[in-house]
Motif scaffolding. Structure first.
Motif, PDB file in Angstrom:
ATOM      1  N   ASP A  92       0.803  -1.224   0.000  1.00 12.59           N
ATOM      2  CA  ASP A  92       0.000   0.000   0.000  1.00 12.59           C
ATOM      3  C   ASP A  92       0.836   1.274   0.000  1.00 12.59           C
ATOM      4  N   GLY A  93       2.133   1.167   0.245  1.00 12.52           N
ATOM      5  CA  GLY A  93       2.961   2.365   0.223  1.00 12.52           C
ATOM      6  C   GLY A  93       4.204   2.258   1.089  1.00 12.52           C
ATOM      7  N   ILE A  94       4.771   3.409   1.372  1.00 15.29           N
ATOM      8  CA  ILE A  94       6.023   3.518   2.116  1.00 15.29           C
ATOM      9  C   ILE A  94       5.760   4.363   3.350  1.00 15.29           C
ATOM     10  N   THR A  95       6.275   3.925   4.489  1.00  8.57           N
ATOM     11  CA  THR A  95       6.203   4.708   5.715  1.00  8.57           C
ATOM     12  C   THR A  95       7.621   4.936   6.201  1.00  8.57           C
ATOM     13  N   ILE A  96       7.969   6.199   6.446  1.00  5.72           N
ATOM     14  CA  ILE A  96       9.267   6.549   7.008  1.00  5.72           C
ATOM     15  C   ILE A  96       9.006   7.308   8.290  1.00  5.72           C
ATOM     16  N   THR A  97       9.473   6.743   9.400  1.00  2.00           N
ATOM     17  CA  THR A  97       9.328   7.368  10.707  1.00  2.00           C
ATOM     18  C   THR A  97      10.718   7.656  11.238  1.00  2.00           C
ATOM     19  N   GLY A  98      10.981   8.919  11.544  1.00  2.00           N
ATOM     20  CA  GLY A  98      12.284   9.313  12.058  1.00  2.00           C
ATOM     21  C   GLY A  98      12.175   9.860  13.460  1.00  2.00           C
ATOM     22  N   ASN A  99      13.303   9.876  14.155  1.00  2.00           N
ATOM     23  CA  ASN A  99      13.355  10.447  15.489  1.00  2.00           C
ATOM     24  C   ASN A  99      13.177  11.963  15.439  1.00  2.00           C
ATOM     25  N   SER A 100      13.585  12.541  14.325  1.00  2.00           N
ATOM     26  CA  SER A 100      13.533  13.981  14.116  1.00  2.00           C
ATOM     27  C   SER A 100      13.397  14.203  12.609  1.00  2.00           C
ATOM     28  N   PRO A 101      13.245  15.458  12.172  1.00  2.00           N
ATOM     29  CA  PRO A 101      13.267  15.693  10.726  1.00  2.00           C
ATOM     30  C   PRO A 101      14.540  15.161  10.065  1.00  2.00           C
ATOM     31  N   ASP A 102      15.671  15.182  10.787  1.00  2.00           N
ATOM     32  CA  ASP A 102      16.917  14.626  10.238  1.00  2.00           C
ATOM     33  C   ASP A 102      16.786  13.125  10.005  1.00  2.00           C
ATOM     34  N   GLY A 103      16.164  12.415  10.943  1.00  2.00           N
ATOM     35  CA  GLY A 103      15.963  10.977  10.778  1.00  2.00           C
ATOM     36  C   GLY A 103      15.100  10.663   9.569  1.00  2.00           C
TER      37      GLY A 103
END
Length: 168
Positions: A92-103
């Motif tokens: 269904d797609g891609i999920t990107i979860t970072g600790n911060s905007p840098d992550g």
């Protein structure tokens, strides 16, 4: 129709964990893919991704606040290890979860490394995977010796892009 196969998952630097639940299965990034930011401060990362896609593949993603359930990239921030990100690629797609905007930016860099070689394809396969990554060293960088060799501005900009691509 041009058929392009997904790249092998060879990300530099090597992520802490890479898991492929289904081999030879891909999500297809295309002109209809939507991108949604579930956290504030990710506008620059979205712009960077769209600029890259336009420069090399000649299309942009549609930023939206309410995305459909399929063909979407979700970007969000949750507090975890500094500089860390988790990327999940499914049907269904891609999920990107970072600790911060840098992550999140580092997750986008990994996504870009997984795209096929630039060309005339309008459907870009990305292999299904679960990637967990975080910095294993307190500092990582490169040296540019400007004292003995002078570099033009275009070279310096490309150099900075390469440093970012390798999450330095």
């Amino acid at each position: 129709a041009l058929i392009v196969q997904s790249q092998e998952i060879n990300i530099i630097p090597e992520p802490v964990s890479v898991r492929q639940p289904r081999i030879h299965a891909s999500f297809y990034l295309n002109v209809g893919t939507q991108i949604i930011s579930e956290s504030s401060g990710l506008e620059n990362s979205i712009s960077y991704l769209n600029d890259y896609l336009y420069r090399f593949y000649h299309f942009k993603l549609t930023p939206t606040s309410i995305a459909s359930r399929n063909n979407v990239i979700h970007l969000n921030v949750k507090q975890t290890v500094p500089g860390a990100y988790i990327m999940s690629v499914r049907e269904d797609g891609i999920t990107i979860t970072g600790n911060s905007p840098d992550g999140v930016f580092y997750g986008i860099q990994s996504l870009l490394q997984m795209l096929p070689v630039p060309g005339a394809a309008y459907r870009l396969p990305v292999a299904y995977c679960e990637i967990i990554d975080y910095p294993r060293f307190p500092y990582r960088g490169m040296h540019l010796d400007c004292g003995r060799h002078f570099f033009n501005v275009d070279f310096i900009k490309k150099y900075i892009d390469f440093i970012a691509l390798h999450k330095m």
